[in-house]
Design a protein around this motif. Structure first.
Motif, PDB file in Angstrom:
ATOM      1  N   SER A   6     -21.610  21.574 -54.298  1.00  0.00           N
ATOM      2  CA  SER A   6     -21.913  20.187 -53.954  1.00  0.00           C
ATOM      3  C   SER A   6     -21.055  19.712 -52.793  1.00  0.00           C
ATOM      4  O   SER A   6     -19.876  20.047 -52.712  1.00  0.00           O
ATOM      5  CB  SER A   6     -21.651  19.287 -55.161  1.00  0.00           C
ATOM      6  N   SER A   8     -20.820  16.468 -52.468  1.00  0.00           N
ATOM      7  CA  SER A   8     -20.566  15.083 -52.869  1.00  0.00           C
ATOM      8  C   SER A   8     -19.094  14.885 -53.262  1.00  0.00           C
ATOM      9  O   SER A   8     -18.599  15.511 -54.209  1.00  0.00           O
ATOM     10  CB  SER A   8     -21.463  14.726 -54.065  1.00  0.00           C
ATOM     11  N   LEU A  32     -23.487  23.299 -49.608  1.00  0.00           N
ATOM     12  CA  LEU A  32     -24.878  23.717 -49.431  1.00  0.00           C
ATOM     13  C   LEU A  32     -25.740  22.521 -49.114  1.00  0.00           C
ATOM     14  O   LEU A  32     -25.412  21.388 -49.437  1.00  0.00           O
ATOM     15  CB  LEU A  32     -25.413  24.470 -50.658  1.00  0.00           C
ATOM     16  N   GLU A  36     -34.630  18.492 -50.899  1.00  0.00           N
ATOM     17  CA  GLU A  36     -34.951  17.874 -52.198  1.00  0.00           C
ATOM     18  C   GLU A  36     -36.258  17.117 -52.052  1.00  0.00           C
ATOM     19  O   GLU A  36     -36.294  16.055 -51.459  1.00  0.00           O
ATOM     20  CB  GLU A  36     -33.835  16.906 -52.618  1.00  0.00           C
ATOM     21  N   LYS A  87     -31.870   9.475 -52.018  1.00  0.00           N
ATOM     22  CA  LYS A  87     -30.964   8.823 -51.064  1.00  0.00           C
ATOM     23  C   LYS A  87     -31.803   8.147 -49.979  1.00  0.00           C
ATOM     24  O   LYS A  87     -32.741   8.771 -49.459  1.00  0.00           O
ATOM     25  CB  LYS A  87     -30.032   9.872 -50.450  1.00  0.00           C
ATOM     26  N   GLY A 150     -26.207   7.637 -48.706  1.00  0.00           N
ATOM     27  CA  GLY A 150     -25.934   8.855 -49.476  1.00  0.00           C
ATOM     28  C   GLY A 150     -25.971   8.665 -50.977  1.00  0.00           C
ATOM     29  O   GLY A 150     -25.605   9.568 -51.728  1.00  0.00           O
ATOM     30  N   LYS A 151     -26.424   7.474 -51.440  1.00  0.00           N
ATOM     31  CA  LYS A 151     -26.470   7.203 -52.887  1.00  0.00           C
ATOM     32  C   LYS A 151     -27.925   7.087 -53.341  1.00  0.00           C
ATOM     33  O   LYS A 151     -28.716   6.337 -52.742  1.00  0.00           O
ATOM     34  CB  LYS A 151     -25.750   5.898 -53.233  1.00  0.00           C
ATOM     35  N   TYR A 155     -27.436   2.431 -54.185  1.00  0.00           N
ATOM     36  CA  TYR A 155     -26.292   1.659 -54.683  1.00  0.00           C
ATOM     37  C   TYR A 155     -25.268   2.579 -55.335  1.00  0.00           C
ATOM     38  O   TYR A 155     -25.593   3.706 -55.715  1.00  0.00           O
ATOM     39  CB  TYR A 155     -26.749   0.575 -55.680  1.00  0.00           C
ATOM     40  N   ALA A 156     -24.047   2.069 -55.445  1.00  0.00           N
ATOM     41  CA  ALA A 156     -22.970   2.843 -56.072  1.00  0.00           C
ATOM     42  C   ALA A 156     -22.347   2.015 -57.197  1.00  0.00           C
ATOM     43  O   ALA A 156     -21.714   0.989 -56.938  1.00  0.00           O
ATOM     44  CB  ALA A 156     -21.903   3.216 -55.047  1.00  0.00           C
ATOM     45  N   MET A 176     -22.836   7.878 -61.766  1.00  0.00           N
ATOM     46  CA  MET A 176     -22.029   8.139 -60.562  1.00  0.00           C
ATOM     47  C   MET A 176     -22.281   9.537 -59.993  1.00  0.00           C
ATOM     48  O   MET A 176     -21.900   9.827 -58.872  1.00  0.00           O
ATOM     49  CB  MET A 176     -20.560   7.955 -60.936  1.00  0.00           C
ATOM     50  N   GLY A 177     -22.917  10.414 -60.785  1.00  0.00           N
ATOM     51  CA  GLY A 177     -23.295  11.711 -60.215  1.00  0.00           C
ATOM     52  C   GLY A 177     -22.953  12.942 -61.028  1.00  0.00           C
ATOM     53  O   GLY A 177     -23.436  14.031 -60.738  1.00  0.00           O
TER      54      GLY A 177
HETATM   55  C1  LIG Z   1     -26.852   5.708 -58.653  1.00  0.00           C
HETATM   56  C2  LIG Z   1     -25.630   6.284 -57.972  1.00  0.00           C
HETATM   57  C3  LIG Z   1     -25.691   7.459 -57.232  1.00  0.00           C
HETATM   58  N1  LIG Z   1     -24.585   7.959 -56.606  1.00  0.00           N
HETATM   59  C4  LIG Z   1     -24.645   9.200 -55.806  1.00  0.00           C
HETATM   60  C5  LIG Z   1     -24.338  10.465 -56.600  1.00  0.00           C
HETATM   61  C6  LIG Z   1     -24.898  11.531 -55.703  1.00  0.00           C
HETATM   62  O1  LIG Z   1     -23.859  11.955 -54.795  1.00  0.00           O
HETATM   63  C7  LIG Z   1     -25.990  10.822 -54.919  1.00  0.00           C
HETATM   64  C8  LIG Z   1     -27.364  11.363 -55.247  1.00  0.00           C
HETATM   65  O2  LIG Z   1     -27.639  12.436 -54.418  1.00  0.00           O
HETATM   66  P1  LIG Z   1     -27.695  13.953 -54.895  1.00  0.00           P
HETATM   67  O3  LIG Z   1     -28.794  14.609 -54.124  1.00  0.00           O
HETATM   68  O4  LIG Z   1     -27.737  14.046 -56.389  1.00  0.00           O
HETATM   69  O5  LIG Z   1     -26.282  14.551 -54.442  1.00  0.00           O
HETATM   70  P2  LIG Z   1     -25.622  14.661 -53.010  1.00  0.00           P
HETATM   71  O6  LIG Z   1     -26.634  14.969 -51.937  1.00  0.00           O
HETATM   72  O7  LIG Z   1     -24.725  13.474 -52.779  1.00  0.00           O
HETATM   73  O8  LIG Z   1     -24.638  15.898 -53.209  1.00  0.00           O
HETATM   74  P3  LIG Z   1     -24.988  17.454 -53.521  1.00  0.00           P
HETATM   75  O9  LIG Z   1     -26.482  17.623 -53.526  1.00  0.00           O
HETATM   76  O10 LIG Z   1     -24.339  18.222 -52.410  1.00  0.00           O
HETATM   77  O11 LIG Z   1     -24.349  17.730 -54.858  1.00  0.00           O
HETATM   78  O12 LIG Z   1     -25.926   9.440 -55.284  1.00  0.00           O
HETATM   79  C9  LIG Z   1     -23.361   7.295 -56.700  1.00  0.00           C
HETATM   80  O13 LIG Z   1     -22.365   7.746 -56.126  1.00  0.00           O
HETATM   81  N2  LIG Z   1     -23.291   6.150 -57.449  1.00  0.00           N
HETATM   82  C10 LIG Z   1     -24.362   5.605 -58.093  1.00  0.00           C
HETATM   83  O14 LIG Z   1     -24.222   4.553 -58.752  1.00  0.00           O
END
Ligand SMILES: Cc1cn([C@H]2C[C@H](O)[C@@H](COP(=O)(O)OP(=O)(O)OP(=O)(O)O)O2)c(=O)[nH]c1=O
Length: 194
Positions: A6, A8, A32, A36, A87, A150-151, A155-156, A176-177
């Protein structure tokens, strides 16, 4: 040896929280970039499970020389009325997502996959999130923070958007992930965590 497949930073931070007392959870990080895309007609949970499995599998290919490698992959999506919000592409896309989520209850689905040579296991966490009504002024102010980028769902929970959440029925770390309860269970099954 455990590897997190990941890029992330949230997943890295959450996985690190599974260290406790004298037992440290050491892990390497594999970078990586996997496409998606939800297939037409593919149910949201199946999609999230598939992507998590694909991330872990792609990570395992990178460390194939290590027979004791265990690779963790995860995916998070926000789901409202069968519509999957990944995202956001840009600020306009983020605004559209937040407008749809306003005043409604959505699900956050996170799947975690662990793979090692010849072995695979998965867990999924589904949380219900009740969102505040957000008017355009609040959405604009949130967009200006840049936090949406990126969320999934734009939202986060761990950031300013915490105040949008009227109610959470599920796993905070899952939203949060990386759902830590489910992840710890899997890591124990693989003998990675005591
Ligand atoms: C809903 C929500 C999501 N997220 C983030 C988590 C994930 O990083 C992202 C969803 O995208 P993902 O595709 O799950 O993950 P990513 O692209 O960030 O990382 P990787 O594929 O390399 O593991 O949204 C938060 O940080 N807080 C939140 O409240």
């Amino acid at each position: 040896m455990l590897y997190l497949a990941s890029k992330s930073p949230r997943r890295r931070e959450l996985l690190g929280r599974l260290s406790s007392g004298t037992s440290r959870l050491d892990f390497g990080v594999l970078d990586l970039d996997l496409p998606e895309h939800c297939q037409p007609g593919e149910p949201a949970e199946e999609y999230v499970r598939r992507v998590a499995r694909e991330k872990a599998g792609a990570g395992l290919l990178q460390v194939m020389g290590n027979p004791s490698a265990v690779v963790l992959g995860s995916d998070t999506e926000v789901v409202l009325d069968d519509e999957v919000f990944g995202k956001p592409r840009d600020a306009a896309d983020a605004a559209a997502m937040l407008r749809k989520l306003s005043g409604r209850t959505h699900e956050v689905i996170t799947a975690v996959s662990l793979v090692s040579p010849g072995r695979e296991a998965q867990a999924v966490s589904v949380s219900k999130v009740v969102f505040a009504e957000l008017d355009d002024a609040r959405i604009d102010a949130y967009l200006a923070t840049g936090e949406w980028d990126g969320k999934a769902g734009a939202y986060a929970i761990q950031g300013d958007a915490e105040t949008f959440i009227a109610r959470l029925d599920g796993s905070y770390s899952g939203v949060m992930g990386l759902p830590l309860y489910e992840t710890a269970v899997l890591l124990r099954q693989f003998g990675v965590l005591a």
